[in-house]
Design an enzyme around this catalytic site. Structure first.
Site, PDB file in Angstrom:
ATOM      1  N   LYS A  26     -32.460 -48.713  -1.273  1.00  0.00           N
ATOM      2  CA  LYS A  26     -31.100 -49.074  -1.693  1.00  0.00           C
ATOM      3  C   LYS A  26     -31.137 -50.172  -2.745  1.00  0.00           C
ATOM      4  CE  LYS A  26     -28.224 -48.771   1.729  1.00  0.00           C
ATOM      5  NZ  LYS A  26     -27.823 -49.247   3.057  1.00  0.00           N
ATOM      6  N   ARG A  96     -26.284 -55.301   3.833  1.00  0.00           N
ATOM      7  CA  ARG A  96     -26.690 -53.902   4.007  1.00  0.00           C
ATOM      8  C   ARG A  96     -28.189 -53.778   4.209  1.00  0.00           C
ATOM      9  NH1 ARG A  96     -24.563 -51.068  -1.338  1.00  0.00           N
ATOM     10  NH2 ARG A  96     -24.623 -49.226   0.014  1.00  0.00           N
ATOM     11  N   GLY A 105     -27.823 -44.159   8.147  1.00  0.00           N
ATOM     12  CA  GLY A 105     -27.067 -44.531   9.338  1.00  0.00           C
ATOM     13  C   GLY A 105     -27.889 -45.067  10.497  1.00  0.00           C
ATOM     14  N   MET A 107     -29.792 -47.866  10.570  1.00  0.00           N
ATOM     15  CA  MET A 107     -29.762 -49.310  10.712  1.00  0.00           C
ATOM     16  C   MET A 107     -28.375 -49.814  10.359  1.00  0.00           C
ATOM     17  SD  MET A 107     -33.429 -50.394   9.271  1.00  0.00           S
ATOM     18  CE  MET A 107     -33.093 -49.547   7.773  1.00  0.00           C
ATOM     19  N   ARG A 350     -29.481 -42.462  -4.433  1.00  0.00           N
ATOM     20  CA  ARG A 350     -30.822 -42.184  -3.932  1.00  0.00           C
ATOM     21  C   ARG A 350     -31.087 -40.705  -4.157  1.00  0.00           C
ATOM     22  NH1 ARG A 350     -28.695 -43.173   2.060  1.00  0.00           N
ATOM     23  NH2 ARG A 350     -27.434 -41.308   2.220  1.00  0.00           N
ATOM     24  N   HIS A 471     -22.811 -37.399   9.467  1.00  0.00           N
ATOM     25  CA  HIS A 471     -24.140 -37.585  10.042  1.00  0.00           C
ATOM     26  C   HIS A 471     -24.786 -36.245  10.385  1.00  0.00           C
ATOM     27  CE1 HIS A 471     -26.888 -38.276  13.478  1.00  0.00           C
ATOM     28  NE2 HIS A 471     -27.314 -39.245  12.680  1.00  0.00           N
ATOM     29  N   SER A 796     -67.370 -21.947   8.274  1.00  0.00           N
ATOM     30  CA  SER A 796     -65.932 -22.021   8.446  1.00  0.00           C
ATOM     31  C   SER A 796     -65.666 -22.973   9.601  1.00  0.00           C
ATOM     32  CB  SER A 796     -65.366 -20.627   8.740  1.00  0.00           C
ATOM     33  OG  SER A 796     -63.973 -20.742   8.930  1.00  0.00           O
ATOM     34  N   CYS A 863     -60.612 -22.557   9.397  1.00  0.00           N
ATOM     35  CA  CYS A 863     -59.815 -21.474   9.955  1.00  0.00           C
ATOM     36  C   CYS A 863     -59.033 -21.880  11.188  1.00  0.00           C
ATOM     37  CB  CYS A 863     -60.684 -20.260  10.233  1.00  0.00           C
ATOM     38  SG  CYS A 863     -61.957 -20.572  11.459  1.00  0.00           S
ATOM     39  N   TYR A 883     -61.735 -23.160   0.695  1.00  0.00           N
ATOM     40  CA  TYR A 883     -60.464 -22.535   1.071  1.00  0.00           C
ATOM     41  C   TYR A 883     -60.000 -22.990   2.439  1.00  0.00           C
ATOM     42  CZ  TYR A 883     -63.219 -19.433   4.062  1.00  0.00           C
ATOM     43  OH  TYR A 883     -64.044 -18.957   5.031  1.00  0.00           O
TER      44      TYR A 883
END
Ligand code: ADP
Ligand code: MG
Ligand code: MG
Length: 910
Positions: A26, A96, A105, A107, A350, A471, A796, A863, A883
């Site tokens: 904020k 704030r 919401g 805090m 934000r 909310h 693997s 895997c 992979y």
């Protein structure tokens, strides 16, 4: 001297958008907006470092803080031309909270601070509006008492509602000044009787009380739960923003609102939001009054006046601001604003939370608009979110039937897309309990931060009050839950435990209800769902690409990901159907094809049992010979589906007793089928019983003692491969030996595979490259990896078993203690969900390095379940694996996560 306080105001700020760690999200947003010339009321931010200090020093402050606050407050006073506590021209401020990551919401925030019995006279005088001054005072007393003095706000609200009833006032704005004066006195009385003290009149005491309360709110229960669900570290702390107040409750040319620069639920490019005339910020989010739409195009019913129509010139300013913000941040913004006497102020910006649908669309659209590059689009969509695009929608025919049958109970605002049906729960605790057995729809008048655990477990969320920024809507979008809010025609009665809508039978807890978060419809009963658009295009082919924008964007984003990533993505699939799904999702092969599932099918299990129960090798071989055609057919189906992509086939893994009957009834049935005596069979079953079967006679150990089992499997693999090759289709089998702990095991079985393969090729007159490797799932295998690397062509990592054996936690039993381990922070996360990088991860690193020392070309994959988990994928990329392999539906997640891991990796490499 350490700097703890950062000023913003009058077009210049000491902080900026990059300083989120210090200023919180904020504070950084307020600073950045100030710097780019967006109107923001002046104020200052107390840094997150103070929060850390506060908790490290028994809830006290660094000594320099007081002076820095004093100086910055004086600068705000100069800028506004008002002084905190002044009788004539009092400054009012908001205090704030604001953490690094947004925690909407969770805090506390306090508005109108600085009011007392004296300053209220000045505020009334300087604004020329006594009613407004009193309204602000009663709000302040309630908020301060709730947050700082910990007096339940219900006590105040009860009085407010009673007063409204007595006066017949529809909204707070209809309460006249003299009644408000009485209310303020009533409120002060409540404070006195509950705290034993008068409401604090000293404005410095008010200020420091509020600052302390915001720091303390970092550790309230809902903030802690929210952090856990969103994996926000507890030690980040919050900043505190002290900001001069602007007033949206000062008359009919005032308002307050929240908006998104694009639609957060669909991603549509349109300015989208809600406002309340003559109100203060909290009112919009609290869902006490249902807010009005901002833009004309959002209006859905007569009598709704949009801000665009009510205040066209302010709306035009707002449009300028949102465009400026979006092009500056190059991302969708979620903004809070207040209009005081026709003048616009921004109070927050934000990056807006959005659904998976919106995330993908916005990212693709912004590339199209030239705002971002494809790689930024890839970085932006949370990998797990893309799963939402695969979530089911209602079966259109079934839905039409329900609608035609009069089962539509009402319509609310579509706040989180997707279809959900479930049993009704009217509170969060019940939702959690019921979710253990059935899908649940959490039905509330409105939700509050206390409800998040229930929201998390629910399949869908329905509220009867509140707007798209309430909310419920914000949280549901974050969680990807289908959600409908503000369904005003439905009445929920918690006392009687029912929801009613006119013309319908009331529904009670446990009754089925269906909600469509894309359209806002609420329908009685359970409507079956059907596959998402993506699946309809890819799998069912019941929809064309051109018809589905969702699919096209999904496809585009994943193709960009494929261009970026270096980590391969394979799938775990045992059937041609699964293999097909995965291939359509972009899998580049099979990383794990388990063969034991093939043994359970009805016609086979009998032969498997004959094989296990055979009295000698000859009997076993006879049974195996009968099994071979089945296995061969299975492999052939899969090889054909994969058409030349690698298929890693794991030879038989589980202990044999898993194939045998266990209860007396099962034993007698099987004895009958097989022409065995009951007693004899039971004895044999008992003989095979093991105390610790997961650590017993299974995997390659079985093959060392009964080589004929694996021999049959290998023959089936290569015969199938020969058939496929002869049919002119590419084929690329890789044989994987499970549960290897020593190099002799691997060497013995590799020799066997090569011998049987050679025999098969000779008989068939066909040659196919033979590739043999091993699973690394026993810690010892990772430790002797260099030796194994001399024999194996690939590794693997079976990270499920590797995690189980490294921790010594039985996967099947860990459910009894792991959740508590995570709660008590003994472990940061469930290690079966996300790889334990510190321990198990080191074995992966060590094993890979060891194997590659012996064989630089060694191919290494994963895997386990971890192969589809974005955090784990990031780690595997850093280990230089070739992979990951995951279940078919996680393949898109893995492709995206692998690309994101690559971007991060390149970033760190510079
Ligand atoms: P949250 O983090 O819960 O959104 P905020 O700190 O943003 O809490 O405050 C909630 C609301 O209070 C804001 O949306 C805004 O409308 C109002 N508010 C906060 N500070 C001010 C201020 N200085 N002037 C007017 N309204 C404010
Ligand atoms: Mg806010
Ligand atoms: Mg295993």
């Amino acid at each position: 001297m350490d700097k703890y306080v950062y000023y913003f105001g009058d077009g210049h700020a000491e902080g900026n958008a990059k300083m989120k760690d210090v200023l919180g999200g904020k504070g950084a947003g307020l600073a950045e907006m100030t710097n780019i010339g967006v109107p923001v009321p002046p104020g200052f931010t107390i840094s997150t470092a103070v929060c850390t200090w506060f908790y490290d020093h028994g809830n006290s402050y660094p000594p320099e803080l007081e002076q820095q606050v004093r100086e910055n407050l004086a600068a705000v006073e100069r800028s506004v031309g008002r002084t905190l506590g002044d009788r004539q021209k009092p400054l009012l401020v908001s205090v704030r909270s604001g953490a690094r990551a947004s925690m909407p919401g969770m805090m506390d925030t306090i508005l109108n601070l600085g009011l007392n019995d004296e300053t209220i006279v000045g505020l009334a005088g300087s604004s020329g509006d006594e009613r407004f001054a009193l309204d602000s005072y009663r709000r302040f007393i309630q908020m301060y008492s709730d947050v700082v003095l910990e007096i339940d706000k219900e006590k105040f609200e009860h009085e407010l509602f009673a007063l409204r009833d007595r006066l017949g006032a529809k909204t707070d704005a209809d309460i006249p000044a003299e009644s408000l004066r009485g209310l303020v006195e009533t409120y002060k009385g409540i404070v006195r009787s509950h705290s034993g003290k008068d409401f604090p009149q000293d404005v410095q005491e008010q200020l420091w009380g509020a600052v302390g309360a915001v720091f303390l709110s970092w550790n309230n229960n809902r903030a802690i739960t929210y952090r856990k669900l969103n994996q926000i570290p507890d030690d980040w702390g919050t900043a505190v923003n002290v900001q001069s107040m602007v007033f949206g409750n000062m008359g009919s040319d005032c308002a307050t609102g929240v908006a998104f620069t694009r639609d957060p639920s669909t991603g549509l490019r349109r300015f989208y939001g809600e406002y309340l005339p003559n109100a203060q910020g909290e009112d919009v989010v609290a869902g006490i009054r249902t807010p009005l739409p901002i833009a004309k195009t959002q209006v859905t019913s007569d009598g709704q006046q949009s801000l665009e129509e009510l205040m066209p010139s302010v709306y035009a300013q707002l449009e300028d601001v949102y465009k400026k913000l979006e092009s500056h941040y190059r991302d969708m913004q979620d903004i809070e604003f207040t209009i005081q006497s026709g003048k616009l102020y921004l109070l927050q910006t934000r990056t807006g939370k959005r659904t998976g649908f919106a995330a993908v669309k916005i990212a693709c659209d912004m590339v199209e608009e030239g705002l971002i590059k494809p790689r930024e689009a890839v970085a932006r969509v949370e990998a797990n979110q893309i799963i939402q695009l695969l979530a089911p929608v209602f079966d259109p025919a079934e839905k039409e039937k329900a609608v035609g049958g009069g089962r539509v109970l009402g319509r609310g605002l579509p706040a989180g897309p997707g279809a959900a049906a479930g049993r009704i729960a009217f509170n969060a605790e019940r939702a959690v309990e019921m979710a253990a057995h059935d899908a649940v729809i959490l039905v509330r008048i409105e939700t509050s931060p206390e409800d998040i655990a229930g929201m998390h477990r629910a399949a869908g969320i329905l509220t009867t009050r509140g707007g798209l920024t309430s909310h419920a809507a914000v949280v549901a979008r974050g969680m990807g839950r289908p959600c409908v809010v503000g369904a005003g025609s439905i009445k929920v009665d918690y006392g009687r435990g029912e929801m009613r809508s006119e013309g319908h039978e009331p529904l009670e807890e446990g009754d089925w209800v269906s909600i469509d978060g894309t359209t806002g419809e609420i329908i009685a009963g359970q409507i079956p769902t059907r596959p998402s658009e993506v699946l309809q295009v890819l799998l069912e082919e019941s929809m064309k690409q051109e018809e589905s924008e969702v699919f096209r964007n999904f496809d585009r984003l994943l193709k960009w990901s494929d261009e970026i990533r270096t980590l391969g993505v394979r799938t775990n699939a045992d059937t041609p159907q699964d293999a097909r799904v995965a291939r359509l999702f972009g899998a580049e092969g099979i990383g794990l094809c388990r063969t034991e599932h093939m043994f359970f099918a009805e016609e086979r299990i009998l032969r498997v049992r004959e094989m296990i129960l055979a009295r000698n090798e000859k009997g076993r071989r006879e049974a195996l010979d009968e099994l071979l055609p089945f296995q061969k057919a299975d492999f052939e189906g899969i090889f054909r589906e994969l058409a030349g992509m690698p298929v890693t086939v794991r030879l038989l893994d589980p202990p044999l007793h898993e194939f045998l009957p266990s209860t007396e009834a099962q034993i007698s049935a099987v004895a009958r089928d097989m022409n065995w005596g009951f007693v004899e069979l039971r004895q044999k079953v008992n003989q095979l019983h093991e105390a610790n079967p997961m650590l017993g006679h299974r995997g390659c150990r079985l093959a060392i003692t009964y080589p004929e089992i694996y021999e049959m499997q290998v023959r089936a693999i290569y015969e199938a491969a020969c058939d496929v090759k002869q049919a002119g289709i590419g084929v690329h089998p890789e044989v994987m030996i499970p549960l290897v702990g020593t190099v002799r095991e691997l060497q013995t079985l590799t020799d066997m595979v090569r011998r049987v393969a050679a025999e098969t090729f000779k008989a068939r007159g066909v040659e196919i490259p033979v590739v043999v490797g091993t699973m690394i799932e026993i810690p010892r295998a990772a430790l002797v990896a260099e030796k194994l690397g001399e024999v194996a062509e690939f590794f693997s990592f079976g990270t499920n078993d590797l995690t189980q054996m490294t921790f010594g936690y039985s996967r099947d039993d860990a459910g009894t203690f792991l959740p508590e381990y995570v709660d008590k922070k003994i472990l940061p996360k469930d290690p079966f969900e996300s790889i334990d990088t510190e321990g198990v991860g080191q074995l992966v690193r060590l094993g890979t390095a060891g194997g590659r020392r012996a064989n630089p070309k060694l191919k290494v994959g994963v895997c386990g379940e971890h192969g589809g988990d974005p955090d784990s994928i990031r780690f595997f990329r850093s280990c230089d694996l070739n992979y990951v392999s995951c279940s078919p539906y996680r393949v898109p997640v893995a492709r995206l996560a692998a690309a994101q891991a690559e971007l991060e990796f390149q970033h760190f490499e510079g």
